[in-house]
Design an enzyme around this catalytic site. Structure first.
Site, PDB file in Angstrom:
ATOM      1  N   HIS A   1     -40.730   4.182  21.616  1.00 55.29           N
ATOM      2  CA  HIS A   1     -40.732   4.512  20.186  1.00 55.29           C
ATOM      3  C   HIS A   1     -42.153   4.764  19.670  1.00 55.29           C
ATOM      4  CE1 HIS A   1     -36.607   2.880  20.074  1.00 55.29           C
ATOM      5  NE2 HIS A   1     -36.502   3.337  18.834  1.00 55.29           N
TER       6      HIS A   1
ATOM      7  N   CYS B   1     -37.152   3.816  28.271  1.00 58.34           N
ATOM      8  CA  CYS B   1     -37.216   2.590  27.478  1.00 58.34           C
ATOM      9  C   CYS B   1     -38.110   1.601  28.227  1.00 58.34           C
ATOM     10  CB  CYS B   1     -35.795   2.038  27.339  1.00 58.34           C
ATOM     11  SG  CYS B   1     -35.746   0.388  26.635  1.00 58.34           S
TER      12      CYS B   1
ATOM     13  N   GLU C   1     -37.257   3.605  13.564  1.00 60.50           N
ATOM     14  CA  GLU C   1     -35.822   3.901  13.371  1.00 60.50           C
ATOM     15  C   GLU C   1     -35.502   4.172  11.887  1.00 60.50           C
ATOM     16  OE1 GLU C   1     -33.199   4.297  15.509  1.00 60.50           O
ATOM     17  OE2 GLU C   1     -34.452   4.058  17.295  1.00 60.50           O
TER      18      GLU C   1
ATOM     19  N   ASP D   1     -32.043   5.055  25.991  1.00 62.90           N
ATOM     20  CA  ASP D   1     -32.918   4.163  25.226  1.00 62.90           C
ATOM     21  C   ASP D   1     -32.046   3.478  24.173  1.00 62.90           C
ATOM     22  OD1 ASP D   1     -35.366   2.997  24.253  1.00 62.90           O
ATOM     23  OD2 ASP D   1     -35.306   4.414  22.592  1.00 62.90           O
ATOM     24  N   SER D   2     -32.668   2.572  23.401  1.00 70.53           N
ATOM     25  CA  SER D   2     -31.925   1.895  22.338  1.00 70.53           C
ATOM     26  C   SER D   2     -31.674   2.808  21.143  1.00 70.53           C
ATOM     27  CB  SER D   2     -32.717   0.677  21.844  1.00 70.53           C
ATOM     28  OG  SER D   2     -33.977   1.089  21.348  1.00 70.53           O
TER      29      SER D   2
ATOM     30  N   CYS E   1     -43.854   1.078  24.690  1.00 67.77           N
ATOM     31  CA  CYS E   1     -42.479   1.221  24.184  1.00 67.77           C
ATOM     32  C   CYS E   1     -42.349   2.682  23.775  1.00 67.77           C
ATOM     33  CB  CYS E   1     -42.270   0.311  22.980  1.00 67.77           C
ATOM     34  SG  CYS E   1     -40.795   0.701  22.012  1.00 67.77           S
TER      35      CYS E   1
HETATM   36  N1  DGL Z   1     -37.851   2.185  23.060  1.00 68.48           N
HETATM   37  C1  DGL Z   1     -37.520   1.014  23.797  1.00 68.48           C
HETATM   38  C2  DGL Z   1     -38.683   0.503  24.574  1.00 68.48           C
HETATM   39  O1  DGL Z   1     -39.390   1.338  25.080  1.00 68.48           O
HETATM   40  C3  DGL Z   1     -36.669   0.004  23.065  1.00 68.48           C
HETATM   41  C4  DGL Z   1     -37.329  -0.693  21.939  1.00 68.48           C
HETATM   42  C5  DGL Z   1     -36.383  -1.590  21.195  1.00 68.48           C
HETATM   43  O2  DGL Z   1     -35.250  -1.185  20.945  1.00 68.48           O
HETATM   44  O3  DGL Z   1     -36.803  -2.710  20.857  1.00 68.48           O
HETATM   45  O4  DGL Z   1     -38.911  -0.656  24.764  1.00 68.48           O
END
Ligand code: DGL
Length: 283
Positions: free
Chosen positions: A186, A73, A152, A10-11, A184
């Site tokens: 997150h 992600c 984050e 993931d990011s 997402c």
């Molecule tokens: N957690 C990721 C997602 O599900 C990346 C979100 C991001 O970095 O913008 O899209």
């Protein structure tokens, strides 16, 4: 016995919402997680940039002999997975298909909200996946660009977080949704605040459970399960390991023992780029 690890990426910390489910449900498996914190957020990146990261991270995970890759992600599952999985030598699992299946199982009125990054919403991936299961269902999407930076920063329940939740989700409630997909990875860390705002009439869907079910089915059908017990769960990031360690432990606990640094190939001089041969087939 297949003791090779499962790769996850993931990011940043978002993929940890999938890791916590993987750890619970697959106690015999080893894991290697990559958080591309040097490039977070992904949701505002171009398709070309996303393919570059996906290739570099896939090469990194393959260099650790992973037997499967979980794209934890929503953005990469929406944008790069359809092409990446055709060229990747090990099975890849994303979160969009599983999230769509979970939403379809959950809704009673066929009106489904999806909150995700701008790139995921632009791709229309969740709407397509839900409509391919039931074309009669209506999907209402909202890009929530402030959510990833808030998570984050560890701001899971700040006034700014509650304000952003109200702002993004009100138009979806106005459409009469009864199900809301956290598209997402997150966003499940914001679930308590979102739940409080939407009330009990709207059910929140976290794609993690269904994603792990899909992975478990693949491991079984391809005879890739480990006989256990788990020996390691390793974490790598492209940014600052100490930041990830601190926030990650707050979010999912001490399963994160230490965090290592790995810069992506795309950020380094191209001499000796080991992924070149593999990368040329994709994107
Ligand atoms: N957690 C990721 C997602 O599900 C990346 C979100 C991001 O970095 O913008 O899209």
């Amino acid at each position: 016995m297949e003791s090779r690890p499962i790769g996850i990426f993931d990011s940043g910390v978002g993929g940890l919402t999938v890791v916590r489910t993987l750890i619970d449900r697959l106690p015999d498996e080893n894991f290697i997680y990559f958080g591309d914190t040097a490039h977070v957020p992904y949701g505002t990146k171009t398709r070309e940039q996303l393919f570059g990261y996906a290739r570099d991270i896939t090469d990194f995970l393959l260099s650790h002999q992973v037997k499967s890759i979980v794209i934890a992600c929503g953005t990469h599952s929406s944008v790069t997975l359809p092409e990446m999985e055709t060229a990747c030598p090990v099975p890849m699992v994303g979160v969009v298909g599983p999230g769509a299946r979970a939403a379809v199982k959950t809704t009673r009125n066929g009106r489904i909200g999806v909150i995700a990054t701008q790139a995921s919403v632009n791709s229309g991936s969740y709407a397509k996946a839900i409509e391919s299961i039931n074309p009669g269902y209506s999907v209402y999407s909202a890009a929530c660009s402030q959510f990833v930076p808030l998570v984050e920063s560890g701001l899971l329940n700040s006034p700014a977080t509650r304000q952003a939740v109200r702002e993004y989700i009100t138009p979806l409630l106005d459409e009469g949704i009864d199900t809301l997909v956290m598209g997402c990875t997150h966003y499940p860390f914001l679930a308590p605040v979102i739940e409080e705002f939407v009330g009990t009439d709207v059910i929140l869907v976290d794609p993690a459970e269904e994603t792990v079910t899909e992975l478990a089915d693949i491991l079984t059908s391809q005879h890739l399960q480990n006989s256990g017990p788990r020996q390691y769960c390793n974490f790598y990031v492209s940014g600052k390991p100490e930041n990830f360690l601190q926030l990650g432990r707050t979010l999912i606990g001490n399963v994160i023992e230490m965090v290592n640094k790995h810069s992506l190939d795309g950020d380094q001089p191209r001499v000796g780029f080991k992924g070149e041969k593999y990368a040329q087939h994709i994107g």
